[in-house]
Design a protein around this motif. Sequence first.
Motif, PDB file in Angstrom:
ATOM      1  N   HIS A 111       5.084  53.297  -1.885  1.00 28.47           N
ATOM      2  CA  HIS A 111       4.905  52.093  -2.702  1.00 28.47           C
ATOM      3  C   HIS A 111       6.065  51.118  -2.539  1.00 28.47           C
ATOM      4  CE1 HIS A 111       3.600  49.580  -5.998  1.00 28.47           C
ATOM      5  NE2 HIS A 111       4.794  49.687  -6.545  1.00 28.47           N
ATOM      6  N   PHE A 112       7.285  51.622  -2.547  1.00 28.08           N
ATOM      7  CA  PHE A 112       8.445  50.733  -2.521  1.00 28.08           C
ATOM      8  C   PHE A 112       8.960  50.401  -1.119  1.00 28.08           C
ATOM      9  CE2 PHE A 112       8.848  52.590  -6.831  1.00 28.08           C
ATOM     10  CZ  PHE A 112       8.730  51.405  -7.541  1.00 28.08           C
ATOM     11  N   LEU A 113       8.792  51.310  -0.164  1.00 23.79           N
ATOM     12  CA  LEU A 113       9.389  51.091   1.146  1.00 23.79           C
ATOM     13  C   LEU A 113       8.399  51.032   2.301  1.00 23.79           C
ATOM     14  CD1 LEU A 113      12.420  53.547   0.864  1.00 23.79           C
ATOM     15  CD2 LEU A 113      12.477  51.063   0.642  1.00 23.79           C
ATOM     16  N   GLY A 114       7.218  51.628   2.152  1.00 25.72           N
ATOM     17  CA  GLY A 114       6.363  51.799   3.316  1.00 25.72           C
ATOM     18  C   GLY A 114       4.997  51.168   3.252  1.00 25.72           C
ATOM     19  N   ARG A 115       4.872  50.079   2.566  1.00 23.19           N
ATOM     20  CA  ARG A 115       3.551  49.449   2.468  1.00 23.19           C
ATOM     21  C   ARG A 115       3.023  49.000   3.822  1.00 23.19           C
ATOM     22  NH1 ARG A 115       2.917  46.161  -3.106  1.00 23.19           N
ATOM     23  NH2 ARG A 115       3.741  47.770  -4.442  1.00 23.19           N
ATOM     24  N   GLY A 116       3.898  48.483   4.670  1.00 24.78           N
ATOM     25  CA  GLY A 116       3.457  48.029   5.991  1.00 24.78           C
ATOM     26  C   GLY A 116       2.974  49.169   6.860  1.00 24.78           C
ATOM     27  N   VAL A 117       3.664  50.294   6.807  1.00 24.80           N
ATOM     28  CA  VAL A 117       3.262  51.450   7.600  1.00 24.80           C
ATOM     29  C   VAL A 117       1.977  52.042   7.047  1.00 24.80           C
ATOM     30  CG1 VAL A 117       3.937  53.769   8.347  1.00 24.80           C
ATOM     31  CG2 VAL A 117       5.629  51.939   8.302  1.00 24.80           C
ATOM     32  N   ALA A 118       1.882  52.162   5.731  1.00 25.80           N
ATOM     33  CA  ALA A 118       0.678  52.728   5.114  1.00 25.80           C
ATOM     34  C   ALA A 118      -0.543  51.878   5.409  1.00 25.80           C
ATOM     35  CB  ALA A 118       0.877  52.875   3.613  1.00 25.80           C
ATOM     36  N   ALA A 119      -0.380  50.573   5.444  1.00 33.33           N
ATOM     37  CA  ALA A 119      -1.511  49.694   5.746  1.00 33.33           C
ATOM     38  C   ALA A 119      -1.983  49.894   7.185  1.00 33.33           C
ATOM     39  CB  ALA A 119      -1.126  48.240   5.523  1.00 33.33           C
ATOM     40  N   GLY A 120      -1.068  50.190   8.107  1.00 34.81           N
ATOM     41  CA  GLY A 120      -1.440  50.419   9.500  1.00 34.81           C
ATOM     42  C   GLY A 120      -2.141  51.746   9.724  1.00 34.81           C
ATOM     43  N   VAL A 121      -1.856  52.723   8.894  1.00 39.38           N
ATOM     44  CA  VAL A 121      -2.467  54.045   9.038  1.00 39.38           C
ATOM     45  C   VAL A 121      -3.781  54.102   8.271  1.00 39.38           C
ATOM     46  CG1 VAL A 121      -2.096  56.529   8.644  1.00 39.38           C
ATOM     47  CG2 VAL A 121      -0.210  55.105   9.351  1.00 39.38           C
ATOM     48  N   HIS A 122      -4.031  53.140   7.413  1.00 36.98           N
ATOM     49  CA  HIS A 122      -5.191  53.164   6.516  1.00 36.98           C
ATOM     50  C   HIS A 122      -6.519  53.285   7.261  1.00 36.98           C
ATOM     51  CE1 HIS A 122      -7.541  52.656   2.991  1.00 36.98           C
ATOM     52  NE2 HIS A 122      -8.033  51.488   3.373  1.00 36.98           N
TER      53      HIS A 122
END
Length: 164
Positions: A23-34
């Motif tokens: 939530h605080f640090l990895g939103r960009g990475v999580a969006a790419g793996v989604h």
Amino acid sequence: VGPLAIGLLPILACASAIVAVVHFLGRGVAAGVHGHQIASSLPMDRSGVWQLLRDQISTVESLVEAMVSAGFGAWDRWLFLYLMVCLTVRMAPFPGHLRGALGAIVLVGAIGMVVGNFAKPAVDLVQSGWLILTLTVATLLLLLAISALIRGVVGLAKLLSQKA
């Protein structure tokens, strides 16, 4: 109940920390793996098993691509990567508490199934949890691939140095 509670502690603590880190640090990475989610059912035939393995490789590939596209020039990306590795590895059961950890995994799965099937307002919560699970599994698979590669290179170097 005691071994189950002890087995549940690292799962809940690390999962909560991973949620906070994403939530605080990895939103960009999580969006790419989604886009590449892990399967929600087990395969029942040979072709399904192979498809599951291909999907796992695609999930790891999407994690690497998401990390590269997020850019690692900033300190928070490196902190995110470090925390994801540490927290996913720490989810392993404590020595001597394997039965409790397996029971805790079954319990968490059963609770997720009940919440996902019967509590319709909580479906979004289960879906976001599935994204965190996908990210965690992709991180562990990436670590497995890297460690297998390093072990293979070291073993090859030992073999070649003995022949010379």
